[in-house]
Design a protein around this motif. Structure first.
Motif, mmCIF file in Angstrom:
data_model
loop_
_atom_site.group_PDB
_atom_site.id
_atom_site.type_symbol
_atom_site.label_atom_id
_atom_site.label_comp_id
_atom_site.label_asym_id
_atom_site.label_seq_id
_atom_site.Cartn_x
_atom_site.Cartn_y
_atom_site.Cartn_z
ATOM 1 N N MET A 1 0.893 -1.003 0.009
ATOM 2 C CA MET A 1 -0.134 -0.016 0.106
ATOM 3 C C MET A 1 0.923 1.360 0.133
ATOM 4 S SD MET A 1 -2.820 1.332 3.026
ATOM 5 C CE MET A 1 -3.228 2.988 2.936
ATOM 6 N N ILE A 2 1.836 1.278 0.969
ATOM 7 C CA ILE A 2 2.820 2.605 0.864
ATOM 8 C C ILE A 2 3.582 2.524 -0.126
ATOM 9 C CG2 ILE A 2 4.431 1.392 2.407
ATOM 10 C CD1 ILE A 2 3.083 5.228 2.654
ATOM 11 N N ARG A 3 3.742 1.565 -0.746
ATOM 12 C CA ARG A 3 4.781 1.744 -1.934
ATOM 13 C C ARG A 3 3.955 2.123 -2.915
ATOM 14 N NH1 ARG A 3 8.112 -3.458 -4.837
ATOM 15 N NH2 ARG A 3 8.683 -2.078 -6.678
ATOM 16 N N ARG A 4 2.642 1.715 -3.185
ATOM 17 C CA ARG A 4 2.101 2.286 -4.216
ATOM 18 C C ARG A 4 1.696 3.832 -4.100
ATOM 19 N NH1 ARG A 4 -4.260 1.159 -5.834
ATOM 20 N NH2 ARG A 4 -4.438 1.934 -7.626
ATOM 21 N N LEU A 5 1.512 4.284 -2.932
ATOM 22 C CA LEU A 5 1.155 5.747 -2.642
ATOM 23 C C LEU A 5 2.165 6.534 -2.842
ATOM 24 C CD1 LEU A 5 -1.300 7.313 -1.532
ATOM 25 C CD2 LEU A 5 -0.515 6.991 0.736
ATOM 26 N N LEU A 6 3.523 5.859 -2.424
ATOM 27 C CA LEU A 6 4.962 6.664 -2.620
ATOM 28 C C LEU A 6 4.992 6.834 -4.019
ATOM 29 C CD1 LEU A 6 7.171 5.281 0.209
ATOM 30 C CD2 LEU A 6 6.240 7.624 0.156
ATOM 31 N N GLU A 7 4.828 5.786 -5.081
ATOM 32 C CA GLU A 7 4.901 6.039 -6.450
ATOM 33 C C GLU A 7 4.055 6.707 -7.277
ATOM 34 O OE1 GLU A 7 4.547 1.852 -7.709
ATOM 35 O OE2 GLU A 7 6.555 1.219 -7.095
ATOM 36 N N ALA A 8 2.971 6.719 -6.376
ATOM 37 C CA ALA A 8 1.871 7.866 -7.040
ATOM 38 C C ALA A 8 2.141 9.339 -6.714
ATOM 39 C CB ALA A 8 0.435 7.553 -6.464
ATOM 40 N N ALA A 9 2.814 9.491 -5.596
ATOM 41 C CA ALA A 9 3.170 10.894 -5.152
ATOM 42 C C ALA A 9 4.440 11.457 -6.144
ATOM 43 C CB ALA A 9 3.669 10.850 -3.901
#
Length: 242
Positions: A1-9
């Motif tokens: 989850m956090i990896r996906r959010l960081l990539e989106a950011a």
């Protein structure tokens, strides 16, 4: 989850770096670039679990997120309550009247002080608040306009229609990823702009969309009692218990 959010950011930041903005915009700050360390620290520490409520602001303030990289990021609140303090670089094409000093900035952003102060009184610790809640900004960019000898903060809704379209598309994409990751029951706009964006993007979804008063000192209602009004609004929506 956090990896996906960081990539989106990172994707949002990269897209925004490629955009250009017409007059009256004279300077654009992207704290996702020069304050990347503290923004990522915020996401890693507090955005790594599903949330019950997502609070959405408009865009960075010059003395808040523009300094710290954290939404509504008033320096003292980010440093002392959220426990985040990272090295912040300088933006490209920095305005002489809006210097970025990072966590050394002596100015206090009223909106951030009010919002985080409200949550601090309600929850006590940042951990208690972020167990079920998260705060994001819709747009990561600060827009400035030089008017004679004054420096004016321009909000995204004041941009030209041509400039809004690619910016909003990028912001929408990031926000959709965030909502998919957090799966919130409540989507709460901090002010009318954010609420309208939430309705336009998620009006047909199951999440309950509402708003609270924006804590800006430009709002007479917020100056008369932001915390009391916001608490009543959140209780009426069912986000807070009485």
């Amino acid at each position: 989850m956090i990896r996906r959010l960081l990539e989106a950011a990172e994707g949002l930041s990269d897209t925004c770096e490629k955009l250009s903005f017409a007059a009256p915009v004279t300077h654009v700050y992207n704290p996702l670039v020069y304050a990347r360390k503290s923004h990522h620290a915020y996401l890693r520490r507090y955005a790594n679990t599903p949330k019950r409520a997502l609070f959405l602001g408009m865009n960075p303030g010059p003395w808040g997120m523009a300094q710290t990289g954290v939404p509504f990021g008033e320096v003292a609140a980010v440093r002392d309550w959220l426990g985040i303090k990272c090295l912040v670089d300088r933006p490209k094409n920095e305005h002489p009247l809006r210097s970025v000093l990072g966590f050394d900035c002596p100015r206090s952003e009223v909106s951030g002080r009010r919002l985080w102060g409200f949550f601090a009184k309600r929850f006590g610790t940042a951990g208690e608040f972020f167990a079920d809640n998260i705060v994001l900004n819709y747009c990561p960019l600060l827009f400035l306009h030089t008017d004679s000898k004054r420096c004016v903060n321009l909000t995204p809704d004041k941009l030209s229609a041509t400039d809004k379209e690619p910016l909003y598309a990028a912001c929408n994409s990031y926000l959709r990823v965030a909502v998919e990751c957090f799966r919130p029951d409540f989507l709460i706009g901090v002010g009318g702009f954010a609420e309208r964006r939430l309705h336009q993007l998620f009006g047909d979804d199951k999440s309950l969309i509402g708003k609270i008063l924006h804590p800006s000192p430009a709002s007479p209602a917020a100056n008369r009692g932001f915390e009391k009004t916001a608490a009543k609004q959140l209780q009426a929506l069912g986000v807070f218990e009485n």
